[in-house]
Design a protein around this motif. Structure first.
Motif, PDB file in Angstrom:
ATOM      1  N   ILE A 183     -11.425  80.487  72.952  1.00 42.94           N
ATOM      2  CA  ILE A 183     -12.768  80.277  72.436  1.00 42.94           C
ATOM      3  C   ILE A 183     -12.697  78.948  71.690  1.00 42.94           C
ATOM      4  CG2 ILE A 183     -14.608  81.127  70.939  1.00 42.94           C
ATOM      5  CD1 ILE A 183     -13.960  82.932  73.402  1.00 42.94           C
ATOM      6  N   PHE A 184     -13.255  77.921  72.297  1.00 41.41           N
ATOM      7  CA  PHE A 184     -13.197  76.574  71.730  1.00 41.41           C
ATOM      8  C   PHE A 184     -14.510  76.292  71.025  1.00 41.41           C
ATOM      9  CE2 PHE A 184     -13.562  72.021  71.601  1.00 41.41           C
ATOM     10  CZ  PHE A 184     -12.269  71.591  71.342  1.00 41.41           C
ATOM     11  N   TRP A 185     -14.429  76.084  69.713  1.00 45.71           N
ATOM     12  CA  TRP A 185     -15.626  75.800  68.928  1.00 45.71           C
ATOM     13  C   TRP A 185     -15.610  74.328  68.530  1.00 45.71           C
ATOM     14  CZ3 TRP A 185     -19.762  78.829  68.198  1.00 45.71           C
ATOM     15  CH2 TRP A 185     -20.754  78.340  67.339  1.00 45.71           C
ATOM     16  N   ASP A 186     -16.532  73.569  69.088  1.00 49.03           N
ATOM     17  CA  ASP A 186     -16.666  72.149  68.784  1.00 49.03           C
ATOM     18  C   ASP A 186     -17.614  72.005  67.602  1.00 49.03           C
ATOM     19  OD1 ASP A 186     -17.178  69.415  68.681  1.00 49.03           O
ATOM     20  OD2 ASP A 186     -17.419  69.211  70.844  1.00 49.03           O
ATOM     21  N   ASN A 187     -17.069  71.579  66.480  1.00 47.94           N
ATOM     22  CA  ASN A 187     -17.827  71.487  65.237  1.00 47.94           C
ATOM     23  C   ASN A 187     -18.402  70.074  65.061  1.00 47.94           C
ATOM     24  OD1 ASN A 187     -18.927  72.242  62.818  1.00 47.94           O
ATOM     25  ND2 ASN A 187     -16.985  72.509  61.749  1.00 47.94           N
ATOM     26  N   CYS A 188     -19.191  69.653  66.050  1.00 51.92           N
ATOM     27  CA  CYS A 188     -19.886  68.357  66.029  1.00 51.92           C
ATOM     28  C   CYS A 188     -18.945  67.159  66.159  1.00 51.92           C
ATOM     29  CB  CYS A 188     -20.744  68.202  64.777  1.00 51.92           C
ATOM     30  SG  CYS A 188     -22.036  69.434  64.625  1.00 51.92           S
ATOM     31  N   SER A 189     -17.939  67.273  66.984  1.00 51.89           N
ATOM     32  CA  SER A 189     -17.010  66.158  67.195  1.00 51.89           C
ATOM     33  C   SER A 189     -17.743  64.946  67.761  1.00 51.89           C
ATOM     34  CB  SER A 189     -15.902  66.564  68.168  1.00 51.89           C
ATOM     35  OG  SER A 189     -15.089  67.570  67.614  1.00 51.89           O
ATOM     36  N   THR A 190     -17.285  63.780  67.357  1.00 49.62           N
ATOM     37  CA  THR A 190     -17.856  62.532  67.864  1.00 49.62           C
ATOM     38  C   THR A 190     -16.831  61.739  68.678  1.00 49.62           C
ATOM     39  OG1 THR A 190     -17.291  61.394  65.794  1.00 49.62           O
ATOM     40  CG2 THR A 190     -19.511  62.332  65.963  1.00 49.62           C
ATOM     41  N   ASP A 191     -15.654  62.304  68.858  1.00 47.66           N
ATOM     42  CA  ASP A 191     -14.617  61.648  69.659  1.00 47.66           C
ATOM     43  C   ASP A 191     -14.581  62.281  71.057  1.00 47.66           C
ATOM     44  OD1 ASP A 191     -13.467  64.116  69.220  1.00 47.66           O
ATOM     45  OD2 ASP A 191     -11.653  63.341  68.256  1.00 47.66           O
ATOM     46  N   ARG A 192     -13.470  62.238  71.738  1.00 55.51           N
ATOM     47  CA  ARG A 192     -13.346  62.764  73.106  1.00 55.51           C
ATOM     48  C   ARG A 192     -12.949  64.245  73.151  1.00 55.51           C
ATOM     49  NH1 ARG A 192      -9.121  60.853  75.472  1.00 55.51           N
ATOM     50  NH2 ARG A 192      -9.788  61.603  77.486  1.00 55.51           N
ATOM     51  N   SER A 193     -13.059  64.964  72.050  1.00 52.41           N
ATOM     52  CA  SER A 193     -12.652  66.372  72.014  1.00 52.41           C
ATOM     53  C   SER A 193     -13.365  67.213  73.067  1.00 52.41           C
ATOM     54  CB  SER A 193     -12.886  66.970  70.625  1.00 52.41           C
ATOM     55  OG  SER A 193     -12.064  66.365  69.668  1.00 52.41           O
ATOM     56  N   ALA A 194     -14.654  67.056  73.197  1.00 53.49           N
ATOM     57  CA  ALA A 194     -15.417  67.832  74.180  1.00 53.49           C
ATOM     58  C   ALA A 194     -14.937  67.528  75.595  1.00 53.49           C
ATOM     59  CB  ALA A 194     -16.906  67.546  74.052  1.00 53.49           C
ATOM     60  N   GLU A 195     -14.753  66.267  75.901  1.00 56.21           N
ATOM     61  CA  GLU A 195     -14.288  65.859  77.235  1.00 56.21           C
ATOM     62  C   GLU A 195     -12.931  66.483  77.548  1.00 56.21           C
ATOM     63  OE1 GLU A 195     -12.695  61.755  79.294  1.00 56.21           O
ATOM     64  OE2 GLU A 195     -14.227  61.586  77.749  1.00 56.21           O
ATOM     65  N   ILE A 196     -12.038  66.482  76.582  1.00 53.23           N
ATOM     66  CA  ILE A 196     -10.711  67.072  76.778  1.00 53.23           C
ATOM     67  C   ILE A 196     -10.834  68.571  77.009  1.00 53.23           C
ATOM     68  CG2 ILE A 196      -8.503  67.570  75.650  1.00 53.23           C
ATOM     69  CD1 ILE A 196      -8.911  64.786  74.199  1.00 53.23           C
ATOM     70  N   ALA A 197     -11.562  69.264  76.142  1.00 51.13           N
ATOM     71  CA  ALA A 197     -11.712  70.722  76.272  1.00 51.13           C
ATOM     72  C   ALA A 197     -12.354  71.107  77.595  1.00 51.13           C
ATOM     73  CB  ALA A 197     -12.529  71.265  75.104  1.00 51.13           C
ATOM     74  N   LEU A 198     -13.374  70.378  77.990  1.00 52.32           N
ATOM     75  CA  LEU A 198     -14.094  70.710  79.222  1.00 52.32           C
ATOM     76  C   LEU A 198     -13.313  70.361  80.486  1.00 52.32           C
ATOM     77  CD1 LEU A 198     -17.643  69.648  78.029  1.00 52.32           C
ATOM     78  CD2 LEU A 198     -16.844  71.988  78.506  1.00 52.32           C
ATOM     79  N   SER A 199     -12.179  69.705  80.347  1.00 52.70           N
ATOM     80  CA  SER A 199     -11.365  69.373  81.521  1.00 52.70           C
ATOM     81  C   SER A 199     -10.511  70.555  81.979  1.00 52.70           C
ATOM     82  CB  SER A 199     -10.464  68.165  81.229  1.00 52.70           C
ATOM     83  OG  SER A 199      -9.414  68.511  80.339  1.00 52.70           O
TER      84      SER A 199
END
Length: 108
Positions: free
Chosen positions: A39-55
């Protein structure tokens, strides 16, 4: 007959964790215990965290905070826990990693 493994829900709360995030997630995918979800909770990241998780594949369930600014960690973890499906819950910080046998040793 072999008893099935209980599902472990692993909560990762992330705010701008791109530097170590891939290592953290890969350490879960390397586990010898195989019945888990992230369960990955993205707490408003502005870096590449979302891109990494969604890969990653569907075993990683991605959720993003609906606020415009990061919320306190206790609140973010509470919201993430509401999304779990597992019998057990584990937490992994986005800048940490696990030995490959961690869940295998811990679940029993």
């Amino acid at each position: 007959m072999k008893k099935s493994q209980p599902l472990v829900s692993i909560v990762i709360n992330c705010y701008n964790g791109e530097e170590f995030l891939k290592c953290a997630i890969d350490s879960i995918y390397s586990q010898t215990y195989t019945n888990w979800e992230i369960i990955f909770w993205d707490n408003c990241s502005t870096d590449r965290s979302a891109e990494i998780a969604l890969s990653y594949d569907k075993r990683l369930r991605y959720f993003k905070s609906t606020t415009d600014v990061p919320i306190p960690i206790y609140e973010a973890k509470s919201l993430a826990v509401q999304k779990v499906s597992g019998e057990f819950i584990a937490f992994l910080d986005c800048d940490d990693w696990w030995e490959s046998s961690k869940l295998e040793k811990q679940v029993p």
